[in-house]
Design an enzyme around this catalytic site. Structure first.
Site, mmCIF file in Angstrom:
data_model
loop_
_atom_site.group_PDB
_atom_site.id
_atom_site.type_symbol
_atom_site.label_atom_id
_atom_site.label_comp_id
_atom_site.label_asym_id
_atom_site.label_seq_id
_atom_site.Cartn_x
_atom_site.Cartn_y
_atom_site.Cartn_z
ATOM 1 N N VAL A 1 0.864 -1.179 0.000
ATOM 2 C CA VAL A 1 0.000 0.000 0.000
ATOM 3 C C VAL A 1 0.901 1.229 0.000
ATOM 4 C CG1 VAL A 1 -1.811 1.265 1.215
ATOM 5 C CG2 VAL A 1 -1.749 -1.240 1.334
ATOM 6 N N CYS A 2 0.524 2.232 -0.786
ATOM 7 C CA CYS A 2 1.229 3.516 -0.793
ATOM 8 C C CYS A 2 2.710 3.310 -1.118
ATOM 9 C CB CYS A 2 1.003 4.206 0.552
ATOM 10 S SG CYS A 2 1.386 5.966 0.604
ATOM 11 N N THR A 3 3.606 3.904 -0.334
ATOM 12 C CA THR A 3 5.036 3.786 -0.614
ATOM 13 C C THR A 3 5.607 2.443 -0.195
ATOM 14 O OG1 THR A 3 5.514 4.925 1.472
ATOM 15 C CG2 THR A 3 5.484 6.269 -0.533
#
Length: 226
Positions: free
Chosen positions: A101-103
């Site tokens: 998720v995300c970075t």
């Protein structure tokens, strides 16, 4: 009874709270799900003012069906931590699904898992996937084979529902969505850089600028050995 299905969330200092808890809230409902929150040494992890304790040491997990790496500002240090990254590589090698998720996708990329693969990331850091040979994708949820990646923060819930549908079927995933009353209706249309007012976008970019140089340096170090 459903077969045991182990889902590991690999946490590190500076992880973003919702990157972890959003997907965990969905995936813990999968048939046979056994969710494990783990850190490099089993140490407590601070996340956005809360502390996750009683974590499992990553090295003590023999294998998993799903590994999920959340994002967060701490990913800059995590991607150059040889102990943490070694465990990510080990667990990912035997997992049915490798996810982020995300970075968190930067960590997967630094582990050498995204070469030639399409992947999502938070919009502000998406281009940092390129030095690792990954293919940045602006999608909110991106699947490339057995790799599922979500965009920034709240996309983790969408990613988790997508993965739940893959594992247990769309009817199951829809039932979970209804149970959680997940029906987003944000008060502003500023959740993407393409729709946010220009002045808001510039404000957010300015806030993130201070972290960019350090993260770029970490990416270059990690990419050199990925």
């Amino acid at each position: 009874m459903a077969e045991p299905f182990t889902i590991v969330f690999a946490l590190y200092p500076g992880v973003t709270l919702l990157d972890f808890t959003g997907p965990q809230q969905v995936l813990c409902r999968l048939p046979g799900a056994h969710t494990v929150a783990a850190s490099a040494a089993g140490e407590p992890i601070d996340a956005d003012g809360l502390t996750f304790a009683n974590l499992t040491r990553l090295a003590d997990i023999p294998a998993c069906d799903v590994i999920c790496v959340p994002g967060g500002f701490g990913c800059t240090d995590a991607m150059v931590d040889p102990v943490f990254m070694g465990e990510i590589k080990r667990l990912a090698a035997g997992a049915r699904y490798v996810t982020s998720v995300c970075t968190g996708s930067l960590i997967l990329a630094a582990a050498g898992l995204l070469k030639g693969r399409r992947a999502a990331c938070h919009w502000a850091w998406r281009d940092l996937l390129i030095p690792f040979g990954a293919l940045p994708d602006p999608g909110r949820v991106v699947r490339d084979g057995d790799i599922f990646t979500g965009g920034g923060v709240t996309a983790g819930i969408d990613f988790a529902l997508t993965l739940a549908s893959e594992i247990a079927g769309p009817e199951f995933a829809q039932a979970v969505q209804l149970t959680l009353e997940y029906a987003p209706a944000p008060p502003f249309d500023s959740g993407r850089p393409e729709t946010a007012p220009p002045e808001i976008l510039q404000t957010v970019k300015a806030r993130m600028a201070a972290a960019f140089a350090g993260r770029r340096t970490a990416v270059e170090r990690a990419a050199a050995v990925a």
